[in-house]
Design a protein around this motif. Structure first.
Motif, PDB file in Angstrom:
ATOM      1  N   GLY A  72      -2.170   3.131  -0.852  1.00  0.00           N
ATOM      2  CA  GLY A  72      -3.028   2.640  -2.109  1.00  0.00           C
ATOM      3  C   GLY A  72      -3.364   3.561  -2.913  1.00  0.00           C
ATOM      4  N   ARG A  73      -2.822   4.976  -2.921  1.00  0.00           N
ATOM      5  CA  ARG A  73      -3.395   5.785  -3.832  1.00  0.00           C
ATOM      6  C   ARG A  73      -2.049   6.499  -4.407  1.00  0.00           C
ATOM      7  NH1 ARG A  73      -8.830   6.434  -2.848  1.00  0.00           N
ATOM      8  NH2 ARG A  73      -8.915   8.528  -3.887  1.00  0.00           N
ATOM      9  N   VAL A  74      -2.201   6.952  -5.607  1.00  0.00           N
ATOM     10  CA  VAL A  74      -1.063   7.766  -6.294  1.00  0.00           C
ATOM     11  C   VAL A  74      -0.981   9.265  -5.880  1.00  0.00           C
ATOM     12  CG1 VAL A  74       0.017   8.557  -8.369  1.00  0.00           C
ATOM     13  CG2 VAL A  74      -0.849   6.057  -8.401  1.00  0.00           C
ATOM     14  N   VAL A  75       0.247   9.714  -5.357  1.00  0.00           N
ATOM     15  CA  VAL A  75       0.379  10.941  -4.960  1.00  0.00           C
ATOM     16  C   VAL A  75       0.948  11.824  -6.024  1.00  0.00           C
ATOM     17  CG1 VAL A  75       1.315  12.247  -3.188  1.00  0.00           C
ATOM     18  CG2 VAL A  75       0.474  10.224  -2.510  1.00  0.00           C
ATOM     19  N   SER A  93       0.956  -1.227  -0.037  1.00  0.00           N
ATOM     20  CA  SER A  93       0.037  -0.002  -0.094  1.00  0.00           C
ATOM     21  C   SER A  93       0.992   1.253   0.069  1.00  0.00           C
ATOM     22  CB  SER A  93      -0.892  -0.080   1.030  1.00  0.00           C
ATOM     23  OG  SER A  93      -0.139  -0.070   2.370  1.00  0.00           O
ATOM     24  N   ASP A  94       2.016   1.073   0.225  1.00  0.00           N
ATOM     25  CA  ASP A  94       3.172   2.202   0.272  1.00  0.00           C
ATOM     26  C   ASP A  94       4.186   1.912  -0.366  1.00  0.00           C
ATOM     27  OD1 ASP A  94       1.862   4.420   2.344  1.00  0.00           O
ATOM     28  OD2 ASP A  94       1.274   2.408   2.978  1.00  0.00           O
ATOM     29  N   LEU A  95       4.549   2.621  -1.546  1.00  0.00           N
ATOM     30  CA  LEU A  95       5.936   2.325  -2.178  1.00  0.00           C
ATOM     31  C   LEU A  95       6.240   3.706  -2.966  1.00  0.00           C
ATOM     32  CD1 LEU A  95       5.291   1.882  -5.555  1.00  0.00           C
ATOM     33  CD2 LEU A  95       4.180  -0.171  -4.744  1.00  0.00           C
ATOM     34  N   ILE A  96       7.729   3.513  -3.213  1.00  0.00           N
ATOM     35  CA  ILE A  96       7.990   4.625  -4.237  1.00  0.00           C
ATOM     36  C   ILE A  96       8.744   3.774  -5.315  1.00  0.00           C
ATOM     37  CG2 ILE A  96       9.771   6.433  -4.639  1.00  0.00           C
ATOM     38  CD1 ILE A  96       9.450   7.054  -1.524  1.00  0.00           C
ATOM     39  N   PHE A  97       8.520   4.229  -6.608  1.00  0.00           N
ATOM     40  CA  PHE A  97       9.106   3.703  -7.757  1.00  0.00           C
ATOM     41  C   PHE A  97       9.956   4.989  -8.181  1.00  0.00           C
ATOM     42  CE2 PHE A  97      10.217   3.222 -12.375  1.00  0.00           C
ATOM     43  CZ  PHE A  97      10.262   2.023 -12.318  1.00  0.00           C
ATOM     44  N   LEU A  98      11.253   4.792  -8.318  1.00  0.00           N
ATOM     45  CA  LEU A  98      12.363   5.667  -8.575  1.00  0.00           C
ATOM     46  C   LEU A  98      12.848   5.420  -9.918  1.00  0.00           C
ATOM     47  CD1 LEU A  98      13.674   8.329  -7.613  1.00  0.00           C
ATOM     48  CD2 LEU A  98      15.640   6.821  -6.764  1.00  0.00           C
ATOM     49  N   THR A  99      12.736   6.117 -10.960  1.00  0.00           N
ATOM     50  CA  THR A  99      13.207   5.912 -12.304  1.00  0.00           C
ATOM     51  C   THR A  99      14.379   6.597 -12.617  1.00  0.00           C
ATOM     52  OG1 THR A  99      12.610   5.924 -14.869  1.00  0.00           O
ATOM     53  CG2 THR A  99      11.747   7.652 -13.309  1.00  0.00           C
ATOM     54  N   PRO A 120      -8.000  10.896 -11.692  1.00  0.00           N
ATOM     55  CA  PRO A 120      -7.831   9.836 -12.417  1.00  0.00           C
ATOM     56  C   PRO A 120      -6.723   8.799 -11.787  1.00  0.00           C
ATOM     57  CG  PRO A 120      -7.004  11.422 -13.860  1.00  0.00           C
ATOM     58  CD  PRO A 120      -7.962  12.071 -12.613  1.00  0.00           C
ATOM     59  N   SER A 121      -5.456   9.439 -11.501  1.00  0.00           N
ATOM     60  CA  SER A 121      -4.602   8.741 -10.904  1.00  0.00           C
ATOM     61  C   SER A 121      -4.499   8.484  -9.350  1.00  0.00           C
ATOM     62  CB  SER A 121      -3.034   9.497 -11.172  1.00  0.00           C
ATOM     63  OG  SER A 121      -3.142  10.845 -10.461  1.00  0.00           O
ATOM     64  N   ASN A 122      -5.751   8.694  -8.694  1.00  0.00           N
ATOM     65  CA  ASN A 122      -5.452   8.583  -7.265  1.00  0.00           C
ATOM     66  C   ASN A 122      -5.777   6.721  -6.729  1.00  0.00           C
ATOM     67  OD1 ASN A 122      -5.607  11.165  -6.611  1.00  0.00           O
ATOM     68  ND2 ASN A 122      -7.518  11.385  -5.919  1.00  0.00           N
ATOM     69  N   GLN A 123      -6.024   5.971  -8.027  1.00  0.00           N
ATOM     70  CA  GLN A 123      -5.942   4.776  -7.571  1.00  0.00           C
ATOM     71  C   GLN A 123      -4.974   3.864  -8.075  1.00  0.00           C
ATOM     72  OE1 GLN A 123     -10.022   3.312  -9.054  1.00  0.00           O
ATOM     73  NE2 GLN A 123      -9.877   1.823  -7.086  1.00  0.00           N
ATOM     74  N   ALA A 124      -4.228   2.931  -7.644  1.00  0.00           N
ATOM     75  CA  ALA A 124      -3.255   2.461  -8.102  1.00  0.00           C
ATOM     76  C   ALA A 124      -3.028   1.053  -8.403  1.00  0.00           C
ATOM     77  CB  ALA A 124      -1.947   2.902  -7.240  1.00  0.00           C
TER      78      ALA A 124
END
Length: 333
Positions: free
Chosen positions: A150-153, A131-137, A328-332
């Protein structure tokens, strides 16, 4: 081929990828082309051509595509639905959604690449169930897709996650005004410049040989040289990893994620980049948060942008169907 199909487009600073994806995450076709990066018109033509080619490879027509998702290397203004991509010449206030819907004849949804990549991880990757993650590109630029509870910030203007602007040094450089402190010191172009400088003084060794064979020096060349034992390549990656680790330490302290997942072209360096990153994140991090967080490389590889863009389109279509008032991007997941 049955069921709902989506087209995922991944616009990058150097490459464009396009793929047809099912509602369960199966990738039916994938096409990659170079990003022209000569202006908006040539980049749009390349996007359109890649879309057409991947549909042809999947042997489907446009009526089979329910919606199109696009990940872009920058920010999307929610008020004007325009795109700003600082690493692509001319990409300032580009009405990408309107242009693509006119060209493709399907619903199109645009989101920052870092956010669609985080969506892909939460859907199919290492972040599934988290429910809590960071994707670093880490590639031509540096960005962070953030999922919290669980939601995109993405922030009030959807600029959230612009991790390249994290300050990792107190010594100001003019490049920071355009790229940000972390990106100016740890993104792919900076590593390549450091490698070129190293080759001016020492024109022998693995790095020099691979650069001559490739006829140019790229981030991929640097990674291959490190894998083959080149000390200069490993040193450059380690220095970038140190800077990235400081940035990750700040993100972990603020957000307390379960996972930090590293992706992008430079993630292919593996532990030559990740080991110094992990050490620095622990050294500079908040003690409790930095001890419990897991830092790993993406398992989705180069397909993550296409899968995430398709997932974004799915979520958007679901949102519209439910007439939900959330962004739109609030759900992940």
């Amino acid at each position: 081929m049955s069921g709902q199909l989506y087209l995922g487009l991944d616009l990058g600073g150097t490459k464009i990828a396009a793929g047809v994806v099912s509602g369960s995450g199966k990738l039916f076709s994938l096409v990659r082309v170079a990003t022209p990066a000569h202006g908006v018109r040539s980049d749009l033509r390349a996007l359109f051509d890649a879309a057409q080619a991947t549909l042809a490879a999947a042997r489907i027509g446009w009526p089979k595509v329910k919606a199109v998702g696009v990940g872009v290397p920058g920010a999307v203004d929610p008020r004007t639905e325009t795109v700003w991509a600082p690493n692509l010449p001319g990409w300032k206030s580009v009405p990408l959604r309107r242009l693509l819907e006119r060209a493709l004849g399907r619903p199109v949804f645009i989101e920052a690449d870092r956010n669609v990549q985080a969506m892909a991880e939460a859907w199919l990757g290492a972040g599934k169930g988290a429910s809590d993650l960071i994707f670093l590109t880490v590639g031509t630029g540096i960005g962070a897709g953030i999922i919290s509870s669980g939601r995109v910030v993405s922030g009030s203007r959807r600029v959230g996650g612009a991790a390249g602007w994290i300050a990792v040094t107190d010594r100001w450089q003019p490049a920071f005004a355009r790229l940000g402190s972390l990106e100016a010191q740890a993104a792919g172009p900076t590593m390549v410049r450091a490698a070129r400088l190293a080759l001016r003084t020492q024109k022998r060794g693995v790095l020099a040989r691979l650069a001559r064979a490739d006829r140019k020096l790229t981030g991929e060349t640097l990674v291959r040289a490190a894998r083959q034992g080149d000390a200069r390549a490993r040193r450059i990656l380690a220095e970038a990893g140190e800077h990235l680790g400081r940035g990750v330490a700040s993100m972990v302290a603020l957000l307390n994620p379960e996972l930090v997942i590293i992706g992008g072209g430079l993630a292919e360096a593996g532990d030559w980049l990740l080991a110094p990153l992990r050490r620095a994140a622990k050294k500079w991090g908040q003690p409790l948060a930095s001890r419990q967080v897991r830092i790993m490389r993406t398992r989705l590889g180069a397909d993550i942008g296409v899968l995430g863009a398709a997932r974004c389109a799915m979520l958007e279509m679901e949102r519209e169907k439910k007439s939900n008032v959330d962004f739109p991007s609030n759900q992940a997941g």
